[in-house]
Design a protein around this motif. Sequence first.
Motif, PDB file in Angstrom:
ATOM      1  N   UNK A  31       0.828  -1.205   0.000  1.00  0.00           N
ATOM      2  CA  UNK A  31       0.000   0.000   0.000  1.00  0.00           C
ATOM      3  C   UNK A  31       0.866   1.261   0.000  1.00  0.00           C
ATOM      4  N   UNK A  32       0.352   2.303  -0.590  1.00  0.00           N
ATOM      5  CA  UNK A  32       1.085   3.568  -0.687  1.00  0.00           C
ATOM      6  C   UNK A  32       0.704   4.497   0.466  1.00  0.00           C
ATOM      7  N   UNK A  33       1.484   5.549   0.702  1.00  0.00           N
ATOM      8  CA  UNK A  33       1.158   6.491   1.780  1.00  0.00           C
ATOM      9  C   UNK A  33      -0.177   7.215   1.604  1.00  0.00           C
ATOM     10  N   UNK A  34      -0.690   7.264   0.385  1.00  0.00           N
ATOM     11  CA  UNK A  34      -1.981   7.922   0.146  1.00  0.00           C
ATOM     12  C   UNK A  34      -3.077   6.912  -0.203  1.00  0.00           C
ATOM     13  N   UNK A  35      -2.922   5.690   0.280  1.00  0.00           N
ATOM     14  CA  UNK A  35      -3.906   4.645  -0.016  1.00  0.00           C
ATOM     15  C   UNK A  35      -5.243   4.951   0.664  1.00  0.00           C
ATOM     16  N   UNK A  36      -6.306   4.382   0.130  1.00  0.00           N
ATOM     17  CA  UNK A  36      -7.646   4.562   0.684  1.00  0.00           C
ATOM     18  C   UNK A  36      -7.852   3.591   1.839  1.00  0.00           C
ATOM     19  N   UNK A  37      -8.390   4.107   2.949  1.00  0.00           N
ATOM     20  CA  UNK A  37      -8.658   3.287   4.122  1.00  0.00           C
ATOM     21  C   UNK A  37     -10.161   3.259   4.399  1.00  0.00           C
ATOM     22  N   UNK A  38     -10.667   2.168   4.998  1.00  0.00           N
ATOM     23  CA  UNK A  38     -12.109   2.033   5.222  1.00  0.00           C
ATOM     24  C   UNK A  38     -12.612   2.782   6.460  1.00  0.00           C
ATOM     25  N   UNK A  39     -11.949   3.846   6.841  1.00  0.00           N
ATOM     26  CA  UNK A  39     -12.369   4.658   7.979  1.00  0.00           C
ATOM     27  C   UNK A  39     -11.764   6.054   7.839  1.00  0.00           C
ATOM     28  N   UNK A  40     -12.308   6.992   8.581  1.00  0.00           N
ATOM     29  CA  UNK A  40     -11.863   8.379   8.492  1.00  0.00           C
ATOM     30  C   UNK A  40     -11.045   8.823   9.704  1.00  0.00           C
ATOM     31  N   UNK A  41     -11.178   8.113  10.805  1.00  0.00           N
ATOM     32  CA  UNK A  41     -10.496   8.530  12.036  1.00  0.00           C
ATOM     33  C   UNK A  41     -10.153   7.310  12.879  1.00  0.00           C
ATOM     34  N   UNK A  42      -9.208   7.490  13.793  1.00  0.00           N
ATOM     35  CA  UNK A  42      -8.813   6.395  14.683  1.00  0.00           C
ATOM     36  C   UNK A  42      -8.642   6.931  16.104  1.00  0.00           C
ATOM     37  N   UNK A  43      -8.876   6.043  17.051  1.00  0.00           N
ATOM     38  CA  UNK A  43      -8.516   6.318  18.442  1.00  0.00           C
ATOM     39  C   UNK A  43      -7.063   5.911  18.643  1.00  0.00           C
ATOM     40  N   UNK A  44      -6.315   6.723  19.387  1.00  0.00           N
ATOM     41  CA  UNK A  44      -4.913   6.422  19.664  1.00  0.00           C
ATOM     42  C   UNK A  44      -4.676   6.528  21.168  1.00  0.00           C
ATOM     43  N   UNK A  45      -3.982   5.543  21.698  1.00  0.00           N
ATOM     44  CA  UNK A  45      -3.613   5.545  23.110  1.00  0.00           C
ATOM     45  C   UNK A  45      -2.091   5.512  23.232  1.00  0.00           C
ATOM     46  N   UNK A  46      -1.585   6.039  24.337  1.00  0.00           N
ATOM     47  CA  UNK A  46      -0.137   6.063  24.555  1.00  0.00           C
ATOM     48  C   UNK A  46       0.332   4.941  25.479  1.00  0.00           C
ATOM     49  N   UNK A  47      -0.579   4.132  25.978  1.00  0.00           N
ATOM     50  CA  UNK A  47      -0.178   2.999  26.821  1.00  0.00           C
ATOM     51  C   UNK A  47      -1.337   2.028  26.949  1.00  0.00           C
ATOM     52  N   UNK A 108       6.548  -1.526  20.622  1.00  0.00           N
ATOM     53  CA  UNK A 108       5.217  -0.959  20.366  1.00  0.00           C
ATOM     54  C   UNK A 108       5.334   0.541  20.112  1.00  0.00           C
ATOM     55  N   UNK A 109       5.042   0.954  18.878  1.00  0.00           N
ATOM     56  CA  UNK A 109       5.143   2.357  18.492  1.00  0.00           C
ATOM     57  C   UNK A 109       3.804   3.093  18.575  1.00  0.00           C
ATOM     58  N   UNK A 110       2.704   2.380  18.409  1.00  0.00           N
ATOM     59  CA  UNK A 110       1.390   3.032  18.451  1.00  0.00           C
ATOM     60  C   UNK A 110       0.332   2.005  18.839  1.00  0.00           C
ATOM     61  N   UNK A 111      -0.662   2.477  19.587  1.00  0.00           N
ATOM     62  CA  UNK A 111      -1.812   1.669  19.995  1.00  0.00           C
ATOM     63  C   UNK A 111      -3.039   2.369  19.428  1.00  0.00           C
ATOM     64  N   UNK A 112      -3.816   1.680  18.630  1.00  0.00           N
ATOM     65  CA  UNK A 112      -4.886   2.369  17.909  1.00  0.00           C
ATOM     66  C   UNK A 112      -6.081   1.464  17.636  1.00  0.00           C
ATOM     67  N   UNK A 113      -7.184   2.116  17.299  1.00  0.00           N
ATOM     68  CA  UNK A 113      -8.397   1.415  16.887  1.00  0.00           C
ATOM     69  C   UNK A 113      -9.178   2.306  15.934  1.00  0.00           C
ATOM     70  N   UNK A 114      -9.391   1.848  14.707  1.00  0.00           N
ATOM     71  CA  UNK A 114     -10.170   2.645  13.754  1.00  0.00           C
ATOM     72  C   UNK A 114     -11.587   2.893  14.272  1.00  0.00           C
ATOM     73  N   UNK A 115     -12.108   4.069  13.958  1.00  0.00           N
ATOM     74  CA  UNK A 115     -13.475   4.425  14.309  1.00  0.00           C
ATOM     75  C   UNK A 115     -14.341   4.174  13.074  1.00  0.00           C
TER      76      UNK A 115
END
Length: 224
Positions: A31-47, A108-115
């Motif tokens: 996938x490219x850096x401008x690829x289409x994703x099936x969501x518009x936003x994500x939740x991100x946690x730092x731990x 672990x660099x990022x913890x996330x969940x698509x919205x």
Amino acid sequence: MVCLRLDDLIPALGDFFSGRTYTARNGRRFSSPNCSLPFQAINIWEKFRIQQRSVQDVQAVAPTQTVQAAPPSEQLPFGRANTVLVSHESGDLMSADPESERYLVAQVRAILQPICHSAPPPLIYVEFFNFSNLHYYMVDNIRVVAPAPKIEMFVVQRRFRSNGRPLGDIIPLDNVRQVIQLIPKFGVKAPREMTCDNCLDVGREFYLNSFADKETFHAILSYQ
């Protein structure tokens, strides 16, 4: 807004949601850096926190451990990304049982969940470490990684792409098996620029600290 400074994150998410496994891609990024994703936003946690039953006594619950994935900042140019043992299809066997899970060390660099409507369970973006090819044994043509002689700790090395960047990918948070500590393998001398905050990023080879505490010792032993 959190600035993760992970150029590979969107392409990694693109590959993850394409359904192509790491093995099917042979670890490559499609996938490219401008690829289409099936969501518009994500939740991100730092731990996140992990709590497991004691390996020594399954009736007892071990203390909670925290895994940090703090983004880069002025005080921490590399962020603060802790290391874990994960189950992964590209990993190595730690026991001679061919049906057992394969393992890798990951930072672990990022913890996330698509919205989105059908959001997956929490995900993590990790950078992988390989177990050293110098320490292993063969059982019925099955390659099993082994600790380094005398010191009795596994040796791992950061996994890189052909462009010299650390090799990372998206995996489910549920793939985490154990919180671990890595100790830099200094060689003749330590790099002058290495500190406690950047040692995982400046260093290239590490010992997996099986002796961090009694629980960790028995946990690592249980995978063998």
